[in-house]
Design a protein around this motif. Structure first.
Motif, PDB file in Angstrom:
ATOM      1  N   ASP A 117      -4.952  -4.529  85.456  1.00  0.00           N
ATOM      2  CA  ASP A 117      -4.112  -6.237  84.178  1.00  0.00           C
ATOM      3  C   ASP A 117      -3.570  -5.973  83.215  1.00  0.00           C
ATOM      4  O   ASP A 117      -2.739  -6.119  82.768  1.00  0.00           O
ATOM      5  N   ALA A 119      -1.484  -3.309  83.000  1.00  0.00           N
ATOM      6  CA  ALA A 119       0.059  -1.839  82.885  1.00  0.00           C
ATOM      7  C   ALA A 119       0.865  -2.554  82.723  1.00  0.00           C
ATOM      8  O   ALA A 119       0.182  -4.236  82.333  1.00  0.00           O
ATOM      9  N   TRP A 120       1.216  -1.740  81.693  1.00  0.00           N
ATOM     10  CA  TRP A 120       2.950  -2.403  80.889  1.00  0.00           C
ATOM     11  C   TRP A 120       3.054  -3.746  81.971  1.00  0.00           C
ATOM     12  O   TRP A 120       3.583  -3.227  82.739  1.00  0.00           O
ATOM     13  N   MET A 122       6.607  -3.759  82.112  1.00  0.00           N
ATOM     14  CA  MET A 122       7.777  -2.670  82.219  1.00  0.00           C
ATOM     15  C   MET A 122       7.849  -2.218  82.573  1.00  0.00           C
ATOM     16  O   MET A 122       8.720  -1.912  83.916  1.00  0.00           O
ATOM     17  N   LEU A 124       5.343  -2.255  85.599  1.00  0.00           N
ATOM     18  CA  LEU A 124       5.858  -3.863  87.066  1.00  0.00           C
ATOM     19  C   LEU A 124       6.718  -3.800  87.619  1.00  0.00           C
ATOM     20  O   LEU A 124       7.096  -4.128  88.820  1.00  0.00           O
ATOM     21  N   SER A 138      -2.955  -9.249  90.230  1.00  0.00           N
ATOM     22  CA  SER A 138      -3.313  -7.792  89.276  1.00  0.00           C
ATOM     23  C   SER A 138      -4.599  -7.941  90.051  1.00  0.00           C
ATOM     24  O   SER A 138      -5.952  -8.232  90.813  1.00  0.00           O
TER      25      SER A 138
ATOM     26  N   ASP B 117       7.446  -4.897  76.859  1.00  0.00           N
ATOM     27  CA  ASP B 117       7.443  -4.211  77.471  1.00  0.00           C
ATOM     28  C   ASP B 117       5.893  -3.984  77.299  1.00  0.00           C
ATOM     29  O   ASP B 117       5.211  -4.098  78.851  1.00  0.00           O
ATOM     30  N   ASN B 118       4.869  -4.154  77.118  1.00  0.00           N
ATOM     31  CA  ASN B 118       3.890  -3.748  76.794  1.00  0.00           C
ATOM     32  C   ASN B 118       2.635  -4.898  77.326  1.00  0.00           C
ATOM     33  O   ASN B 118       1.163  -4.868  77.246  1.00  0.00           O
ATOM     34  N   ALA B 119       3.386  -6.501  77.132  1.00  0.00           N
ATOM     35  CA  ALA B 119       2.615  -7.069  78.142  1.00  0.00           C
ATOM     36  C   ALA B 119       1.755  -6.950  79.165  1.00  0.00           C
ATOM     37  O   ALA B 119       2.595  -6.483  79.531  1.00  0.00           O
ATOM     38  N   TRP B 120       0.583  -7.496  79.611  1.00  0.00           N
ATOM     39  CA  TRP B 120      -0.676  -7.363  80.117  1.00  0.00           C
ATOM     40  C   TRP B 120       0.450  -7.882  81.822  1.00  0.00           C
ATOM     41  O   TRP B 120       0.758  -8.963  81.781  1.00  0.00           O
ATOM     42  N   ALA B 121       0.507  -7.549  83.039  1.00  0.00           N
ATOM     43  CA  ALA B 121       0.557  -7.251  84.196  1.00  0.00           C
ATOM     44  C   ALA B 121       0.382  -8.407  84.636  1.00  0.00           C
ATOM     45  O   ALA B 121       0.593  -9.156  85.420  1.00  0.00           O
ATOM     46  N   MET B 122      -0.752  -8.341  83.686  1.00  0.00           N
ATOM     47  CA  MET B 122      -1.986  -9.499  84.453  1.00  0.00           C
ATOM     48  C   MET B 122      -1.049 -10.883  84.302  1.00  0.00           C
ATOM     49  O   MET B 122      -1.019 -12.062  84.649  1.00  0.00           O
ATOM     50  N   LEU B 124       2.375 -11.415  83.443  1.00  0.00           N
ATOM     51  CA  LEU B 124       3.791 -11.253  83.603  1.00  0.00           C
ATOM     52  C   LEU B 124       3.335 -12.333  85.177  1.00  0.00           C
ATOM     53  O   LEU B 124       3.663 -12.991  85.490  1.00  0.00           O
ATOM     54  N   LEU B 125       1.981 -12.003  85.594  1.00  0.00           N
ATOM     55  CA  LEU B 125       1.485 -12.322  87.499  1.00  0.00           C
ATOM     56  C   LEU B 125       1.294 -13.698  86.975  1.00  0.00           C
ATOM     57  O   LEU B 125       1.731 -14.962  88.149  1.00  0.00           O
ATOM     58  N   GLN B 128       4.769 -15.936  86.121  1.00  0.00           N
ATOM     59  CA  GLN B 128       5.171 -15.832  87.547  1.00  0.00           C
ATOM     60  C   GLN B 128       4.703 -16.821  88.558  1.00  0.00           C
ATOM     61  O   GLN B 128       5.576 -17.593  89.432  1.00  0.00           O
TER      62      GLN B 128
END
Lengths: 375, 375
Positions: A117, A119-120, A122, A124, A138, B117-122, B124-125, B128
Motif C-alpha cells: 500500500d 510503496a511510493w 514514483m 510504482l 494494492s 513521489d511519496n504518495a502511497w501506491a494504493m 495512485l491505484l 487510476q
C-alpha cells in the motif's frame, strides 16, 4: 521503524512467511508481490532500511522462485544484517543506474502484481513504465488478510505490548492532571511506555475538555483543569509489535452527563467486544458498538469506525467498519474503540486490543473501563 | 513532520506557491498535480496530518481552479488549522465512503497528472481505477525543480539551520570520544541539535573505526577508541527547514594514511564546491569532486553520489550525480559531501550545504574542514 528493536524471529520464520505470501499471491491470481519498505517488508523479511528515501528498495516475491530484495548498493550492508537476509537473494543497484530495470527483469512482462500500500507512487510509476503490460493491485485490496492472522509467537508479543501499555496507564492515573499542560502528561505517558519496554512511541494523545471532541487531537499547550474529561490514547511498538489503548479519565468529580456519556461508550465498547467471534463479519463489530451509541441518541457523535488491526504496526487492516464483510478468523487482532465527541465540550473514547479466539474474543488490555477519577 | 515547528509563512505565501506550482504544471503539459502528505504538501500548504495513514489526504491543484484539499472528516479540524488553509477549499470524506470518488470528481477524466513521489501506491491505484483514462508522472520526473529554488526567506531559514548544526559541531568536538559508545555521542549530538533550535533530529551518524567504512552506518554499541577515525553526519529541521553536515574527526594523533585520505576528501569537497555556479549541470559538481578522489587512486572507494538537495526536508532533488544535466540556478541548495570508504578500516566524509549564488556558490556550513583531533 528505524530504531525499534526487531521482533525475535529467525530466517526460517521469515522464509515461511515469504512462502506463505507467495502462495497467497498465486491463489489470488497474481504473478507476484512487490513489497517496499514498511510494515509488509518488516513482517516478511525483518528488514527496515535506515531511512525511507527515493532510492528503490523492493522485495520481489514470485511464486516458485527465490525471493529477491532489490537494494541500493550503499544500503546493502544494512540489508545483509536483517534477520531474514539468509532467506533472500540481494540484488543491488548503484546510484546513477536504473533501479527499475533491475526490478522489472524479475517480473513477468504481462503479469498482475500486488504492491504494498505504502510503496511510493514514483516507484510504482517507474515499474509501470518499464513494463507497460503489467497491472497492479494494492496489497490491502489483493491480499487484505496477509498479515492479519497472528500466530502464537506474534500473539504473545502483542499481549506483552498490551500489558506494557496497561502498566503505563496504571502509573499515569496516579499522577496529577489538573494544572498541567496536555503536553506534559503526554511526555510522561511516552516515558512510561518506554519504561515498560516500548522501543518506539507512536502516539500519546492527551485531549482535555473541548479538545477531547476532536478524535485526532494529539496533545497541546492547554492546561488541564478540574472538571475536565481527558481522553488518553497511546501506543507504540515493543519488541516489534504494537500496543494501542484508550481510556478517558475525569479530573475530580464528574457531572451526570459526563458519567452518562462515559457509560454509553463503555457499554458500546462492551457490545463491540461481545460481537467478536470467528465467522462474524468485521462490520458486525462496528454495528454492535454503534447501535448502543445510536440508541442513546449520540449516533451522529460517533464519527469514526470502531476499530483497526494491529501487528507490526499500530494501525493496519482489518478495519471494523460498515461495509467490511471480511469474516473474523482466530488470531486476528484489532482495536475496539467507540467514542462520543461533543464539539466545544468534551469527548470519550474507550479502546482495547482484542484477539479473535476459537469461540469469541480475548482482550489484550485489561485496565478498568469504568470512569477513572484523577487529581 | 509531526511535532516539528512549522515554518513562519502566511496563507498568502502558500497561495503564491500553489499558484506557481499550478502554472508550472500547465507549462509542463499537465492537467494538474496530486499532492499527498509529505514535504510537497508541507511546502505548498503548511499542512502535515497528525499521522500518515491509509486514509486519503490529497491536495488537488488544477490550473485555473481553486486548490482543493481532500481530507478524512476526522482530520478536517487539523487541516483547518494549517497556515495555508485559508488559501484552500477543504473537501472531507467520511469513513466508509469512497475517497477516490471525491478526488476523481475534481479531475479531467483524460488528463495527465503529476503525483507527489511519496504518495502511497494504493492511492495512485485508487485514482487510476476511478479514472482509467488518466495518466501520471511523479512530481520529481514532471517538475523536478518545483521546490529546488529557494526564495530569500527560505534561504535565511536554511542558513539559520546550518549555523545551528555548526554550533552543535563546535560543542561535540570539545567532548570526549574515546571510551564512549557511538550511541552516547549520537545522543549528545541530538541534544545539541535540539539545544541549538532544531525541533526535529533526522539523523546523528557516529561511525567509528571500521563502521565508518559503511556510509549508512548510523550509531551503534561500538566503544570508540584512541586511534579511531569517526565520521559525524547529522541534521534535522529547524523552523521547518533542514540542516545536514558531516565532519570526520580523529581520536588522538592520526597516522599518515589517515591524514592523507582526509586531505583527499577535503580537496574533493573543495573541488565540488568550486564547481558550483549558475548554469553548471548538477553532474559537474559530482564530476569535480570525484575526479580528485579518482586521481588519488580511491575512485572505487567513493561509493555514493556527491550531493542531494535540502529544503523542507533534509534530502530531496536536485541530486549531484552523473547523468543529472539539470542546470544549477541561483537559490538552489544542496549538499556537497564526497567520501572515501575503506572496508574493515575507516571512512572519511566532509559535507557542507551549499547554495548557488549569482556568480558561484556559498556554503551554509562554516566549521573547519581540516581534520579535527578529539579526545
Amino acid at each position: 521503524m528505524t530504531g525499534s528493536t526487531p521482533a525475535p524471529f529467525t530466517a526460517d520464520d521469515y522464509r515461511a512467511r515469504m512462502e506463505r505470501a507467495a502462495r497467497a499471491a498465486a491463489d489470488a491470481g497474481l504473478a507476484g508481490l512487490l513489497v517496499a519498505p514498511g510494515p509488509d517488508l518488516v513482517w516478511l523479511t525483518g528488514y527496515a532500511p535506515p531511512a525511507v528515501t527515493e532510492r528503490l528498495t523492493l522485495l520481489v516475491l514470485v511464486p516458485g522462485r527465490d525471493p529477491v530484495l532489490v537494494v541500493p548498493t550503499l544500503e546493502a550492508p544494512d540489508a545483509e544484517k536483517a534477520a531474514g537476509a539468509p532467506a533472500l537473494t540481494l540484488r543491488d543497484w548503484t546510484d546513477g543506474t536504473d533501479p527499475y530495470a533491475v526490478a522489472s527483469a524479475l517480473l513477468d512482462a504481462c503479469g498482475r502484481f500486488g504492491v504494498s500500500d505504502n510503496a511510493w507512487a514514483m516507484h510504482l510509476l517507474g515499474v509501470q513504465k518499464a513494463l507497460p503490460g503489467t497491472s497492479y493491485a494494492s496489497l490491502t485490496e489483493a491480499l487484505p488478510m496477509l498479515r492479519a492472522v497472528k500466530d502464537a509467537a506474534e500473539l504473545e508479543l502483542l499481549a506483552a505490548a498490551g500489558a506494557a501499555a496497561d502498566a503505563a496507564f496504571e502509573e499515569i492515573r496516579k499522577l496529577p492532571f489538573g494544572g498541567r499542560r496536555e503536553s506534559d502528561v503526554a511526555a510522561d505517558l511516552a516515558d512510561l511506555l518506554r519504561g515498560s519496554g516500548h522501543s518506539q512511541v507512536d502516539f500519546t494523545i492527551v485531549a482535555s475538555g473541548p479538545n477531547g471532541a476532536d478524535p485526532h487531537h494529539e496533545a497541546g499547550d492547554r492546561v488541564i483543569r478540574g472538571g475536565d474529561m481527558v481522553v488518553l490514547d497511546f501506543g507504540g511498538l515493543k519488541d516489534g509489535y504494537g500496543s494501542d489503548t484508550s481510556r478517558t479519565v475525569h479530573v475530580g468529580e464528574p457531572g451526570p452527563e459526563e458519567r452518562r456519556v462515559h457509560e454509553i461508550v463503555r457499554e458500546a465498547q462492551e457490545a463491540g467486544f461481545r460481537a467478536v467471534r470467528p465467522g462474524a463479519a468485521c462490520q458486525e463489530v462496528d454495528r454492535a458498538a454503534r447501535a448502543v451509541i445510536a440508541e442513546a441518541g449520540y449516533g451522529a457523535r460517533f464519527v469514526h469506525r470502531t476499530g483497526h488491526g494491529i501487528g507490526v504496526t499500530t494501525h493496519e487492516p482489518p478495519y471494523m467498519i460498515e461495509g467490511e464483510r471480511q469474516p473474523l478468523v482466530p488470531g486476528m487482532c484489532f482495536s475496539v474503540e467507540p467514542g462520543i465527541y461533543l464539539p466545544g465540550r468534551f469527548g470519550v473514547r474507550i479502546e482495547d486490543i482484542v484477539t479473535v479466539t476459537e469461540d469469541g474474543g480475548r482482550r489484550l488490555n485489561d485496565t478498568t473501563r469504568e470512569l477513572v477519577l484523577v487529581d
